[in-house]
Design an enzyme around this catalytic site. Structure first.
Site, PDB file in Angstrom:
ATOM      1  N   GLU A 126      -0.042  29.037  51.368  1.00 50.58           N
ATOM      2  CA  GLU A 126      -1.231  28.694  50.613  1.00 50.58           C
ATOM      3  C   GLU A 126      -1.820  27.426  51.206  1.00 50.58           C
ATOM      4  O   GLU A 126      -1.137  26.697  51.911  1.00 50.58           O
ATOM      5  CB  GLU A 126      -0.857  28.420  49.154  1.00 50.58           C
ATOM      6  CG  GLU A 126      -0.297  27.015  48.890  1.00 50.58           C
ATOM      7  CD  GLU A 126       1.056  26.731  49.546  1.00 50.58           C
ATOM      8  OE1 GLU A 126       1.778  27.702  49.856  1.00 50.58           O
ATOM      9  OE2 GLU A 126       1.371  25.541  49.771  1.00 50.58           O
ATOM     10  N   SER A 142      -0.540   8.369  55.755  1.00 52.14           N
ATOM     11  CA  SER A 142      -0.176   9.784  55.951  1.00 52.14           C
ATOM     12  C   SER A 142      -1.163  10.572  56.796  1.00 52.14           C
ATOM     13  O   SER A 142      -0.786  11.559  57.417  1.00 52.14           O
ATOM     14  CB  SER A 142       0.008  10.460  54.593  1.00 52.14           C
ATOM     15  OG  SER A 142      -1.136  10.284  53.782  1.00 52.14           O
ATOM     16  N   LYS A 148       1.692  16.401  57.896  1.00 49.46           N
ATOM     17  CA  LYS A 148       2.086  17.770  57.532  1.00 49.46           C
ATOM     18  C   LYS A 148       2.658  18.563  58.703  1.00 49.46           C
ATOM     19  O   LYS A 148       3.493  19.432  58.503  1.00 49.46           O
ATOM     20  CB  LYS A 148       0.913  18.525  56.910  1.00 49.46           C
ATOM     21  CG  LYS A 148       0.630  18.095  55.478  1.00 49.46           C
ATOM     22  CD  LYS A 148      -0.182  19.131  54.727  1.00 49.46           C
ATOM     23  CE  LYS A 148      -0.383  18.734  53.280  1.00 49.46           C
ATOM     24  NZ  LYS A 148      -1.351  17.620  53.123  1.00 49.46           N
TER      25      LYS A 148
HETATM   26  C1  LIG Z   1      -1.492  16.850  51.944  1.00 51.86           C
HETATM   27  C2  LIG Z   1      -1.623  15.409  52.172  1.00 51.86           C
HETATM   28  C3  LIG Z   1      -0.992  14.470  51.315  1.00 51.86           C
HETATM   29  C4  LIG Z   1      -0.245  14.862  50.076  1.00 51.86           C
HETATM   30  O1  LIG Z   1       0.904  15.600  50.302  1.00 51.86           O
HETATM   31  P1  LIG Z   1       2.358  15.006  50.079  1.00 51.86           P
HETATM   32  O2  LIG Z   1       3.225  16.211  50.118  1.00 51.86           O
HETATM   33  O3  LIG Z   1       2.367  14.318  48.747  1.00 51.86           O
HETATM   34  O4  LIG Z   1       2.623  14.057  51.175  1.00 51.86           O
HETATM   35  C5  LIG Z   1      -1.094  13.117  51.623  1.00 51.86           C
HETATM   36  N1  LIG Z   1      -1.793  12.697  52.691  1.00 51.86           N
HETATM   37  C6  LIG Z   1      -2.416  13.549  53.530  1.00 51.86           C
HETATM   38  C7  LIG Z   1      -3.164  12.999  54.697  1.00 51.86           C
HETATM   39  C8  LIG Z   1      -2.352  14.935  53.305  1.00 51.86           C
HETATM   40  O5  LIG Z   1      -2.977  15.778  54.135  1.00 51.86           O
END
Ligand SMILES: *Cc1c(COP(=O)(O)O)cnc(C)c1O
Length: 398
Positions: A115, A381, A93
């Protein structure tokens, strides 16, 4: 890059039948200003080189691609991880938050408003605000504030103001409404920074563009390691920003199969999952058109996933289009399989993944078992530190 990025979105922010901007006229005027500024500023040498420096020296990019050998030996196939868990603050993010905050600086804004659901976007944005010396106001449902205390503390330590939202279900959807209202009160000195590839134009495009660094790096790193491109690329999909980031590098490669993994939660019953493309129909939420889990009146349905970063009833407009074009396959993984993958990656590789990311790992395991000749690139992610207490309380040690 091929033709794809020249075609989408169009000048009004449409991705085929999805996207666009459906917001009150006064808000639209501000969005138009942001869109125009984004097109000119983001192409300037100064902006590009400042963002490049931030990514390298502050965020610690490039993040590595790692061959998960033990997991691969276990499942068959070859599973590689793009380590966004090693990005500063522990998830992808920050890639778009630093971009959005840098744009705010160029626009002379003083305050970032957003948000947050589980608090991940709030923490990333508060980090970006601290870096640039900007004020930061994060709207968060009271239910989430109670559930996600460590992230609330993090935001406050970083200097952000956390605004509790006490109407409706007191979760993410109301937090978005509250943050939009606050932004409308002061659109001159503040800027709204959305947390995924969702919302009215230009956000889905801007957030995607800032996340493209993930795909650009991964494509080069994977090729350098293996001398080829992956057979499959897998990412979890909430709003869809980490998935767009990694998919973006492969959209013009017909031979690479792309998989977006949605949360099946406890199962197919309404309210028990957030598998938006799997079960949703075209609809409208938060000022844009997308696949939407909705009731007969078109109101967003309640959704659920063990991973709070994935439980949104809508999905990015670009994912909605990529599904209809057949360019990305949208599949799903439930809570139990996700927790199995969470433990397996922790025990076999020494990497505790975020529960969101564990959905993608679980699907990669399925692909690897199906055909051991495949090479699979997973976007990991984020890291799972935020999830450990919850997993132990609910599932115990495995
Ligand atoms: C917020 C988050 C997501 C989901 O958000 P996307 O916009 O779909 O990528 C996925 N993985 C992590 C670690 C997150 O913090």
């Amino acid at each position: 890059m091929g033709d794809y990025f020249k075609s989408f979105p169009d000048a009004s922010g449409n991705y085929g039948d999805f996207g666009g901007s459906f917001i009150p006229p006064d808000l639209q005027r501000e969005m138009d200003k942001i869109t125009d500024a984004y097109y000119s500023i983001s192409k300037s040498h100064e902006f590009i080189s400042e963002l490049r420096g931030i990514r390298k020296h502050f965020q610690g990019r490039p993040t590595p691609v790692y061959f998960a050998k033990t997991l691969s030996d276990e499942c068959g196939g070859r599973i590689y991880l793009k380590r966004e868990d090693l990005n500063h603050t522990g998830a992808h993010k920050l890639n778009h938050c630093m971009g959005e905050a840098l744009l705010a600086k160029y626009l002379g804004k003083k305050k970032l408003i957003a948000e947050t659901g589980a608090g991940q976007h709030g923490v990333a944005l508060a980090t970006a605000a601290a870096y640039f010396g900007l004020e930061c106001e994060i709207h968060m449902g009271e239910v989430d504030i109670a559930k996600e205390a460590p992230n609330v503390t993090r935001m406050r330590i970083l200097g952000a103001k956390v605004v509790p939202v006490s109407f409706g279900l007191k979760t993410l959807k109301e937090a978005v409404d509250s943050a939009f209202a606050a932004y409308l009160e002061d659109p001159v000195t503040s800027i709204y920074c959305i947390g995924s590839v969702v919302g009215p134009h230009p956000f889905p495009m801007m957030v995607r563009d800032f996340q493209r660094v993930v795909g650009v790096e991964a494509r080069e790193q994977f090729f350098e390691m293996t001398g080829e491109h992956p057979d499959d690329v897998v990412a979890c999909v909430g709003g869809g920003s980490n998935a767009m980031g990694i998919f973006s590098a492969y959209l013009d490669d017909e031979a690479v199969r792309l998989y977006g993994v949605e949360p099946m939660g406890r199962g197919p019953k309404t309210g028990d999952n957030a598998a938006t493309i799997t079960y949703g129909k075209p609809g409208m939420i938060h000022g844009f058109k997308c696949y939407l889990l909705q009731d007969e009146k078109g109101e967003p349905s309640p959704v659920y996933s063990i991973a709070s970063g994935l439980d949104y009833p809508g999905v990015g407009p670009e994912h909605s289009m990529l599904h209809d074009l057949g360019k990305v396959r949208y599949v799903s993984v439930g809570d139990d399989e996700c927790v199995d993958a969470f433990y397996e990656l922790s025990r076999k590789e020494g990497i505790i993944p975020a529960l969101e990311s564990a959905h993608a790992v679980a699907y990669a395991k399925r692909l690897a078992k199906e055909d051991p000749r495949r090479s699979i690139l997973v976007n990991l992610s984020g890291r799972g530190d935020k999830d450990i207490d919850f997993v132990i309380a609910k599932y115990g040690y495995r």
